[in-house]
Design a protein around this motif. Structure first.
Motif, PDB file in Angstrom:
ATOM      1  N   LEU A 100       0.815  -1.090  -0.057  1.00 32.35           N
ATOM      2  CA  LEU A 100      -0.023   0.109  -0.091  1.00 32.35           C
ATOM      3  C   LEU A 100       0.906   1.243  -0.104  1.00 32.35           C
ATOM      4  O   LEU A 100       0.520   2.385  -0.577  1.00 32.35           O
ATOM      5  CB  LEU A 100      -0.968  -0.062   1.129  1.00 32.35           C
ATOM      6  N   ALA A 116      -1.696   2.777  -2.553  1.00 29.24           N
ATOM      7  CA  ALA A 116      -2.632   3.834  -1.992  1.00 29.24           C
ATOM      8  C   ALA A 116      -2.252   5.183  -2.318  1.00 29.24           C
ATOM      9  O   ALA A 116      -1.014   5.622  -2.206  1.00 29.24           O
ATOM     10  CB  ALA A 116      -2.437   3.954  -0.313  1.00 29.24           C
ATOM     11  N   LEU A 132      -7.276   3.942  -2.601  1.00 31.51           N
ATOM     12  CA  LEU A 132      -6.438   3.174  -3.692  1.00 31.51           C
ATOM     13  C   LEU A 132      -6.529   4.084  -5.005  1.00 31.51           C
ATOM     14  O   LEU A 132      -7.466   4.732  -5.276  1.00 31.51           O
ATOM     15  CB  LEU A 132      -6.878   1.741  -3.922  1.00 31.51           C
ATOM     16  N   GLN A 180     -12.346   1.473  -4.016  1.00 32.58           N
ATOM     17  CA  GLN A 180     -10.898   2.017  -3.858  1.00 32.58           C
ATOM     18  C   GLN A 180     -10.754   2.775  -2.400  1.00 32.58           C
ATOM     19  O   GLN A 180      -9.739   3.514  -2.213  1.00 32.58           O
ATOM     20  CB  GLN A 180     -10.786   3.413  -4.718  1.00 32.58           C
TER      21      GLN A 180
END
Length: 605
Positions: A100, A116, A132, A180
């Motif tokens: 991430l 991310a 995301l 997301q």
């Protein structure tokens, strides 16, 4: 039951409810979190929004060519690095899977968005939200979604290596808010590190693993999301990673100037001497030298003299951690700390450094060596405030004696062995027929040192000889790397030589090293079997440190208690990376504090 009898009472209740609503609204507002490009463990991240690349990379580095590397081990049998079964191929976790966020190598602990795009976490860090990137993709073209994040967390903490259960133990809930956006809520904890370490979560494709057994290790190349995929391999002997040409994150700031080689190949060698000769013959390109003897004597000849092979010592500023002989306190002979302390007096570092290591090393005397986290001298005011509540549960030496490993710089080996014998007698041992035995049971004190590197025999044998003078029999067993890994996972050893690495920002991983909950968990890094309620509480304090100053004091207190527990015989450390490489490689002008990273290098055009 409360009965409202008057209009005055009703008005008072209405005013109270209005005030309560306002207070709850204020609390809610105070906990609101704005999306951010990055976060730091303490303070603010060094790189601002919109930064173009990390300072220690060359964003103009050309792409192309192959980087050839060596692994000294007896092969591999798995492409799954996340489970306890099997031995995973080198490079799989770092090259195949994105996370991430990405940490920078020139800060204590800061993380910036990768999968991310932004991170949201309130001041009290009671939760974290990852937003995301819509362009994030797995290598088969499928989008990376919040559901993949939740799936990865649940898979790793239930079927993955036990480390993940410990590392993410304070997460209470995972919520997919939209495709997301994923939110992690934390339990009753003050763990400021959780948002950052959740960013380290490798994201696995839910669609790929839906019909596969994750617990099985094997050699089927999996679907990843990272900069490389598995290109070709010779099972157990070599593996080549192929750069993904349409890698979705190639233009992001956190990926600029990195992963410049079209291919990265790892070749396996069962013996380091053979591997060194293969390097000098040009069979691979880059080598980190771990042997002081090799560094002093083996890098000679025309290729070194001509500059075809470059030999450098690159200073770094990362914590060295602890390299040591590690006692397995699950074994009966090592349960008394006086025995463990006594055995340390038989290790002559000064002799080894002079005669075996060409004077290259410094003695290690902290689990957080080469950092401001190391305990030194007597505990100061900050440490005393932390340690004082545990005074009745700790050895008096924690408060009254600086920890110093036994040395022959100020005493002879004869003197040290006398001290060792006194400690052993206090622990209930005596010499009978030239053997040291337990007075109560008549059992001799013996143990075995388990090794997987032949060059360590020359280090263990002087220790063995010194202990023989005390009537202690020491065996030395050399096994192949795969067998060694499995025996260490199962805690099937008396003594091993182990490196316990540390970072500038210790946190949740300290549970895996020292917490009693991991003392019996197969595959944990609590190699010594530490099972101490004071250490447990100090680990919790480290994890909950509210700022850098508190972290430093709490880590020093933990360090001091571990040192006075005599769980290891400290060995040595080096504040430089000893590297050798063929001159067709180039590296950035700036080396980050964490040291050399060949993923920032490139091949000369």
């Amino acid at each position: 039951m409360v009965t409202i009898r008057t209009s005055t009472t009703r008005k008072s209740l209405f005013a109270f409810l209005t005030l309560l609503t306002a207070m709850l609204s204020a609390i809610s507002h105070s906990q609101a979190a704005e999306p951010r490009h990055g976060i730091a463990m303490h303070g603010e991240p060094a790189y601002p929004p919109g930064f173009s690349h990390f300072d220690y990379v060359n964003p103009e580095a050309p792409k192309g060519g192959m980087l050839r590397l060596a692994v000294v081990a007896n092969g591999y049998d798995s492409f799954n690095p996340f489970v306890i079964r099997g031995v995973a191929a080198a490079g799989v976790s770092s090259y195949l899977y994105d996370t991430l966020t990405v940490s920078s190598d020139d800060e204590p602990f800061s993380a910036y968005g990768l999968i991310a795009e932004s991170i949201e976490t309130p001041e009290d860090r009671s939760y974290v939200v990852f937003n995301l990137r819509k362009e994030a993709r797995f290598q088969d073209g499928e989008p990376i979604t919040a559901e993949d994040v939740r799936f990865s967390f649940e898979l790793l903490t239930t079927k993955g290596h036990p480390f993940y259960r410990s590392y993410y133990a304070d997460v209470s809930k995972v919520t997919v808010e939209n495709p997301q956006r994923v939110r992690f809520d934390f339990g009753d904890t003050n763990n400021r590190e959780l948002p950052l370490i959740l960013g380290q979560l490798p994201i696995l494709p839910a669609h790929y693993w839906a019909e596969r057994d994750f617990a099985e290790s094997g050699l089927t190349p999996p679907v990843g999301s990272g900069p490389y995929r598995i290109g070709s391999f010779d099972a157990g002997r070599s593996v080549t990673f192929q750069r993904v040409e349409d890698y979705w994150a190639r233009d992001l700031p956190v990926r600029q100037g990195r992963f410049n080689f079209d291919r990265v190949r790892f070749d396996y060698y069962s013996d380091d001497t053979v591997a060194l000769e293969a390097f000098k013959a040009g069979n691979y390109d880059f080598r980190v030298e771990s042997s002081a003897k090799n560094w002093a004597t083996a890098y000679t000849g025309d290729r070194v003299d001509s500059g075809a092979i470059v030999k450098e010592e690159v200073e770094h500023h990362r914590p060295a951690g602890m390299q040591a002989f590690v006692f397995n306190t699950r074994r009966g002979q090592f349960q008394d700390p006086r025995v463990r302390q006594a055995l340390a007096y038989a290790f002559d570092f000064e002799w080894a450094n002079q005669n075996l290591f060409y004077g290259q090393y410094s003695r290690t005397d902290s689990y957080f060596e080469n950092s401001d986290l190391a305990a030194t001298g007597l505990p100061g005011e900050g440490e005393l405030a932390i340690l004082e509540p545990f005074r009745n549960q700790l050895p008096e030496a924690v408060f009254s004696e600086p920890y110093t490993p036994p040395s022959t710089a100020t005493a002879t080996m004869r003197d040290n062995l006398r001290t060792a014998l006194t400690l052993l007698r206090d622990a209930g041992y005596e010499i009978r027929d030239r053997k040291l035995v337990n007075k109560a049971t008549g059992q001799p004190l013996t143990f075995e040192v388990l090794l997987h590197q032949k060059n360590f025999e020359r280090i263990v044998l002087p220790l063995k000889n010194n202990l023989a003078k005390l009537g202690i029999e020491v065996g030395v067993r050399l096994v192949d790397t795969n067998q060694y890994i499995q025996r260490v996972r199962d805690f099937d050893y008396d003594v091993i030589t182990q490196v316990l690495p540390q970072s500038d920002s210790p946190g949740n991983e300290q549970r895996d090293y020292w917490h009693s909950s991991n003392a019996s968990i197969t595959g944990s890094r609590n190699y010594m079997g530490v099972d101490d309620p004071v250490v447990d509480q100090l680990v919790d304090l480290v994890i909950q440190a509210p700022d850098r100053d508190a972290l430093v004091q709490r880590v020093r207190a933990l360090d001091r208690v571990l040192l006075h527990g005599h769980y290891v015989i400290p060995q040595w450390h080096l504040g430089r990376d000893r590297i050798a490489y063929w001159s067709h490689l180039e590296r950035p002008a700036v080396t980050p504090k964490n040291g050399v990273d060949y993923d920032n290098w490139w091949l000369q055009p």
